[in-house]
Design an enzyme around this catalytic site. Structure first.
Site, PDB file in Angstrom:
ATOM      1  N   LYS A   1       0.877  -1.177   0.000  1.00 44.87           N
ATOM      2  CA  LYS A   1       0.000   0.000   0.000  1.00 44.87           C
ATOM      3  C   LYS A   1       0.909   1.221   0.000  1.00 44.87           C
ATOM      4  O   LYS A   1       1.457   1.590   1.035  1.00 44.87           O
ATOM      5  CB  LYS A   1      -0.883  -0.026   1.257  1.00 44.87           C
TER       6      LYS A   1
ATOM      7  N   GLU B   1       9.174   1.478  11.123  1.00 49.34           N
ATOM      8  CA  GLU B   1      10.244   2.461  10.921  1.00 49.34           C
ATOM      9  C   GLU B   1       9.563   3.813  10.995  1.00 49.34           C
ATOM     10  O   GLU B   1       8.805   4.174  10.094  1.00 49.34           O
ATOM     11  CB  GLU B   1      10.863   2.310   9.527  1.00 49.34           C
TER      12      GLU B   1
ATOM     13  N   CYS C   1      13.314  10.912   7.217  1.00 51.54           N
ATOM     14  CA  CYS C   1      13.097  10.551   8.618  1.00 51.54           C
ATOM     15  C   CYS C   1      14.356  10.731   9.446  1.00 51.54           C
ATOM     16  O   CYS C   1      14.286  11.061  10.617  1.00 51.54           O
ATOM     17  CB  CYS C   1      12.580   9.133   8.713  1.00 51.54           C
TER      18      CYS C   1
ATOM     19  N   GLU D   1       9.091  16.335  15.152  1.00 48.97           N
ATOM     20  CA  GLU D   1       9.577  16.170  13.792  1.00 48.97           C
ATOM     21  C   GLU D   1       8.836  17.128  12.863  1.00 48.97           C
ATOM     22  O   GLU D   1       7.613  17.168  12.858  1.00 48.97           O
ATOM     23  CB  GLU D   1       9.338  14.731  13.345  1.00 48.97           C
TER      24      GLU D   1
END
Ligand code: NAP
Ligand code: MG
Length: 505
Positions: free
Chosen positions: A199, A275, A310, A409
């Site tokens: 996906k 992750e 990331c 973040e």
């Protein structure tokens, strides 16, 4: 920094890529059991390119019923043994063929990626597609060179410990390195014999759909690699809840990662590996070798891929004694970036993935200002007249560890600068977020480097460099940056289970 004056050569090159994109007609429907299919409910969604806000494709929006068809097809293909039962060297040959096909279609795939999600075309080609090819080759090569074990049980027994594929693996990936991250998961999963349902993110489905076609061309049997495009809360969640899925391998936000743990608990206890995000510190000690090189690595480490990385080095932790000097150099390096059209060969910072994300990034910027951080570079949206989503490289000085901008973040081109007095304080600040994905330490002193690398809580610590990597080393997080690793032979652990066979002689 920033936007460029018109240049005939660059304009021609953009135009040429635009024309090539227009001629592509990429696949836009689900890919199940070796062929394209409309979503059963007939739904579609627009792919709006963040380059210029234009619709570039209409893509099938799969839902739970489509996920079910894909999982059933994957299960059937897995159980038939037509992939898992092949000798590893034959799976190797197919994956190597796929690597060659990706190589042959590198420019097409890079173009799809760049237009779909906004990264510079040159980076898509040089990083995303190159690493995708390397990843396919790495796991292809690995699979017929990995041996199982015989346990030291004594003479009257033969006990073997073998690795077996899990069955059906659901892969859910984000939009920042769409093809590369998908292949970090697909390649090891397929190499060891699993079937996969992928996906992709709604913002970046095009390369995944093209990859599935190439996989069939390479000889991956029907049903072994399926792609269900669509939205997270529908298609993504359905994959997470499906009782026929044996494992979910996920890259994305912590918020959604948590949902997959719930889905696993509420359904069949499928394995989940996550992750997640990061807030990686670059720690610079006063004896760092060559501050100019550090500055270049700091700017590159946070502005590459528009900061949508990331492991982006989004916090600069610098010793008070060298802060002014280093900050000036970082600002200078950051100014050299060119923000602009992802198809322009001069662009180093392309478009953020979409309006919603751009607004989120700007909210972080405004919040930081309100909290008392000081903008020393950037801070604004630019090139709005293009209809695209562009934010200039932004640097905040005077950031305190307690501020949101130092802990959360941003996933955009925003650097926070913090200072420290000694290494203990540096480690305390470095470890002061919920994340633990990556970090860097800059010092000439080998003992300090080694001690700090041990003390910093992160899945990867770079010393006197940033973002260095290849397929041989694992990538993944400590703490709320997740668990499980992509890349290296360790990734194979996520896609296999151990079987003990105890034979009494
Ligand atoms: P995201 O919102 O978590 O989405 C990731 C994937 O999950 C997408 O395919 C998304 O689909 C799907 N999803 C969203 N909501 C879902 C739900 N309720 N149930 C099931 N699936 C759902 O993350 P993103 O915004 O795409 O990516 C940015 C984040 O990913 C950042 O936090 C970044 O740090 C993290 N990231 C981590 C790594 C790493 O290796 N550690 C690498 C890259 C990115 P839709 O988008 O179609 O809704
Ligand atoms: Mg999303």
């Amino acid at each position: 920094m920033t936007t460029t004056a018109p240049d005939a050569e660059a304009t021609a090159s953009c135009k040429e890529l635009e024309n090539r994109f227009a001629a592509l007609s990429p696949p836009t429907r689900l890919y199940i059991d070796g062929r394209q299919a409309d979503a059963l409910g007939g739904a579609e969604f627009d792919r709006v390119s963040p380059r210029d806000g234009r619709v570039v494709a209409r893509v099938s929006a799969g839902d739970a019923e489509d996920v079910d068809v894909a999982v059933v097809s994957a299960r059937r293909a897995f159980d038939s043994g037509r992939w898992s039962g092949r000798p590893p060297r034959r799976r190797r040959a197919v994956l190597q063929r796929l690597a060659r096909l990706v190589e042959e279609h590198a420019e097409e795939l890079a173009l799809l990626e760049s237009v779909d999600m906004g990264k510079p075309y040159t980076d898509a080609l040089a990083v995303d597609i190159r690493v995708t090819v390397q990843t396919l080759d790495f796991y292809a090569e690995a699979v017929d060179k990995s041996y199982d074990e015989v346990a030291p049980t004594g003479r009257d027994t033969l006990a073997t410990i073998t690795r077996e594929p899990l069955g059906v693996v659901g892969a859910v990936v984000p939009w920042n390195f769409p093809l590369m991250m998908a292949v970090w998961k697909i390649a090891p999963a397929l190499a060891v014999g699993n079937a996969v349902v992928l996906k992709p993110a709604e913002q970046s489905p095009l390369t995944a759909l093209r990859l599935a076609e190439l996989a069939t061309e390479a000889g991956v049997p029907d049903g072994i690699l399926n792609v269900v495009t669509g939205f997270g809360p529908t298609a993504g969640a359905a994959l997470g809840r499906h009782p026929g899925v044996d494992a979910i391998t996920f890259t994305g936000s912590g918020e959604v990662g948590r949902l997959f743990l719930h889905h696993a608990a509420d359904s069949n206890l499928k394995q989940v590996s996550l992750e997640l995000g990061g807030k990686s510190p670059q720690i610079v000690l006063p004896d760092a070798p060559d501050l100019r090189a550090v500055a270049k690595a700091v700017a590159g480490g946070v502005f590459f891929n528009q900061g949508e990385v990331c492991s982006a080095g989004s916090r600069l932790l610098v010793h008070r004694s060298v802060k002014d000097e280093l900050l000036a150099l970082v600002v200078d390096a950051a100014r050299r970036n060119v923000v602009g059209d992802p198809l322009d060969p001069r662009t180093t910072v392309g478009a953020l993935v979409g309006e919603e994300h751009l607004e989120r990034v700007l909210r972080h910027v405004h919040g930081a200002t309100a909290d008392g951080a000081q903008v020393v570079l950037g801070g604004s949206r630019v090139l709005e007249r293009t209809g695209g989503c562009y934010v200039e490289p932004t640097i905040f000085d005077r950031v305190a560890p307690s501020m949101a901008i130092a802990r959360e973040e941003v996933f955009g081109p925003v650097l926070s600068v913090l200072t420290f007095e000694d290494t203990d304080e540096a480690v305390r600040i470095a470890n002061g977020t919920d994340y633990g994905l990556a970090a860097a330490v800059w010092t000439r002193d080998l003992s300090t480097a080694h001690r700090m690398a041990g003390a910093v809580r992160a899945g990867t610590v770079w010393v006197n460099c940033f973002d260095e990597s290849d397929l041989t080393v694992p990538f993944g997080g400590y703490a709320q940056s997740g668990f499980g690793r992509d890349k290296s032979l360790h990734a194979l652990e996520k896609y296999t289970q151990l079987k003990t066979t105890w034979i009494k002689l």
